[in-house]
Write an enzyme that holds these catalytic residues in place. Structure first.
Site, PDB file in Angstrom:
ATOM      1  N   HIS A 144       0.845  -1.188   0.000  1.00  0.00           N
ATOM      2  CA  HIS A 144       0.000   0.000   0.000  1.00  0.00           C
ATOM      3  C   HIS A 144       0.883   1.241   0.000  1.00  0.00           C
ATOM      4  CE1 HIS A 144      -4.206  -1.521   1.410  1.00  0.00           C
ATOM      5  NE2 HIS A 144      -3.698  -2.251   0.440  1.00  0.00           N
ATOM      6  N   TYR A 200      -9.784   5.452   6.875  1.00  0.00           N
ATOM      7  CA  TYR A 200     -10.035   5.927   8.232  1.00  0.00           C
ATOM      8  C   TYR A 200     -11.131   6.979   8.154  1.00  0.00           C
ATOM      9  CZ  TYR A 200      -5.644   3.728   9.691  1.00  0.00           C
ATOM     10  OH  TYR A 200      -4.654   2.832   9.970  1.00  0.00           O
ATOM     11  N   PRO A 257      -5.125   0.822  18.250  1.00  0.00           N
ATOM     12  CA  PRO A 257      -4.801   0.335  16.902  1.00  0.00           C
ATOM     13  C   PRO A 257      -4.961   1.374  15.800  1.00  0.00           C
ATOM     14  CG  PRO A 257      -6.942  -0.484  17.606  1.00  0.00           C
ATOM     15  CD  PRO A 257      -6.346   0.213  18.787  1.00  0.00           C
ATOM     16  N   LYS A 298       0.325   0.415  15.041  1.00  0.00           N
ATOM     17  CA  LYS A 298       1.685   0.383  15.582  1.00  0.00           C
ATOM     18  C   LYS A 298       1.980  -0.781  16.523  1.00  0.00           C
ATOM     19  CE  LYS A 298       2.990   3.753  13.263  1.00  0.00           C
ATOM     20  NZ  LYS A 298       3.639   3.339  12.031  1.00  0.00           N
ATOM     21  N   TYR A 332       3.362   6.925   9.803  1.00  0.00           N
ATOM     22  CA  TYR A 332       2.579   5.735   9.440  1.00  0.00           C
ATOM     23  C   TYR A 332       3.462   4.642   8.852  1.00  0.00           C
ATOM     24  CZ  TYR A 332      -1.700   3.220   8.325  1.00  0.00           C
ATOM     25  OH  TYR A 332      -2.715   2.282   8.303  1.00  0.00           O
TER      26      TYR A 332
END
Length: 388
Positions: free
Chosen positions: A72, A200, A292, A296, A383
């Site tokens: 991704h 998200y 979550p 991480k 990220y």
């Protein structure tokens, strides 16, 4: 029996540490409280930072990940009418890999099987002795018999509820914790993902996340009150609520189906300092928990294993400074990653007790993110994973 390193906890961090040590000629043994089938049945996150991917390749277990995983190059963040695409590759030159934790664990088991590395499953009544001395040892019960492992060092990879952190005296350790007033209701379904990247989604009814395991297996989450139970949520109710919390163009394309797993997980941020005491060294959830939201948990455990494996290998080669510095080195990265997870959680979730002010601040944050390449770069850097 005697081994150089006794690893308590047979999840991915404990198994990876054992494999890295053994590949370097260090004799390690793993004690796991649950059965192998139980460990492999755990449904966990599947977003791997580039650093973790590199470690798995170094350990000789990256072939299937590279073949079956999904790279991704970005993610989608949507809230308060604003949608932002965070282009990891463009902003940082890095990507993340979608590859389930269960698959990582399976690959590690198979690699350890090939070299006949000892792993004791269903090890009960594990106890740590003399960790602050020169001759630590671990006792446990297995197949009704009592066992003792004399060792040079102990690695506590046994999670938040394990014995390792509790073996550090309360006068020595300092714990920091923030418990969030909600949980994540998650389902696993044999349906295609709603988008090519993770979504998200912040909404006035609560946060939602659309994730995936592969092209035909999706993992979706909803923010729910801590008082909710799985039994209160039928599949139909879940899908209806998820559609409500997604932007219309995604809700319209969402493919629904029966769930094959459903659970509710509470959220907390937790860090225990120090991550070492005498000859006992903590790694992963034994020392820290993150919500979550920023993906991480497993990745932080992997960075701990990176630091600890190299420190132990260096120690047996005659250089002890890395091991002396392990706690400080690991915690520096833990705090930064925890900050990111905390900030993502604050930006995307509803906190009803904090009122309208926080909601407007969240709106301003997302709008700033949408219009600031610098803010997008900062999010992307965190990220994909800060450097080790």
């Amino acid at each position: 029996m005697r081994h150089q390193v006794c690893i308590i906890g047979g999840g991915p961090s404990g198994l990876l540490l054992s494999l890295l040590l053994r590949r370097a000629g260090v004799d390690a043994v793993v004690l796991e409280r649950r059965s192998r089938d139980y460990v492999l049945s755990r449904i966990r996150a599947g977003v791997l930072e580039q650093g973790l991917c590199d470690i798995l390749r170094e350990a000789g277990v990256g072939e299937r990940m590279d073949r079956e995983g999904f790279v991704h190059d970005g993610t989608i963040i949507t809230a308060h009418g604003t949608t932002v695409h965070i282009d990891f590759k463009k902003l940082t030159g890095k990507s993340v890999m979608i590859y389930g934790q269960t698959e990582v664990t399976q690959d590690l088991y198979q690699a350890l099987d090939r070299i006949d590395a000892p792993v004791f499953h269903e090890a009960e009544d594990v106890a740590i002795h003399d960790a602050d001395g020169d001759a630590p040892y671990v006792t446990f019960r297995h197949d009704v018999q009592q066992h003792r492992i004399d060792c040079d060092y102990i690695a506590g990879c046994d999670g938040f509820h394990g014995v390792s952190r509790q073996s550090i005296p309360q006068a020595v350790r300092r714990e920091y914790e923030s418990v969030y007033p909600f949980g994540w209701l998650g389902i696993l379904s044999e349906t295609p993902p709603v988008a090519d990247e993770l979504v998200y989604s912040g909404h006035e009814r609560g946060f939602a996340l659309c994730s995936m395991r592969n092209a035909n297996l999706s993992r979706h989450y909803l923010q729910v009150p801590l008082t909710d139970t799985v039994e209160q949520w039928s599949d139909e109710a879940f899908w209806t609520e998820l559609k409500c919390r997604l932007p219309s163009h995604l809700a319209e394309t969402l493919v629904t189906g029966p769930s094959i797993e459903k659970s509710i997980a509470p959220l907390r941020s937790f860090i225990s300092e120090p991550m070492s005491w005498g000859r006992l060294y903590l790694a992963g959830d034994a020392a820290h928990i993150v919500p979550p939201t920023g993906a991480k948990g497993l990745n932080l455990a992997a960075s701990d294993v990176y630091y600890l494996s190299r420190a132990l290998i260096a120690k047996y080669a005659g250089e002890g400074q890395l091991l002396a510095d392990y706690s400080a080195t690991a915690l520096a990265r833990v705090w930064k990653a925890s900050r990111f997870s905390w900030s993502m959680t604050r930006m995307m979730h509803q906190f009803p007790a904090e009122g309208a002010f926080l909601s407007r601040m969240q709106q301003a944050e997302v709008e700033y993110l949408a219009n600031s390449p610098a803010a997008q770069t900062a999010l992307a850097e965190n990220y994909v994973g800060l450097p080790y």
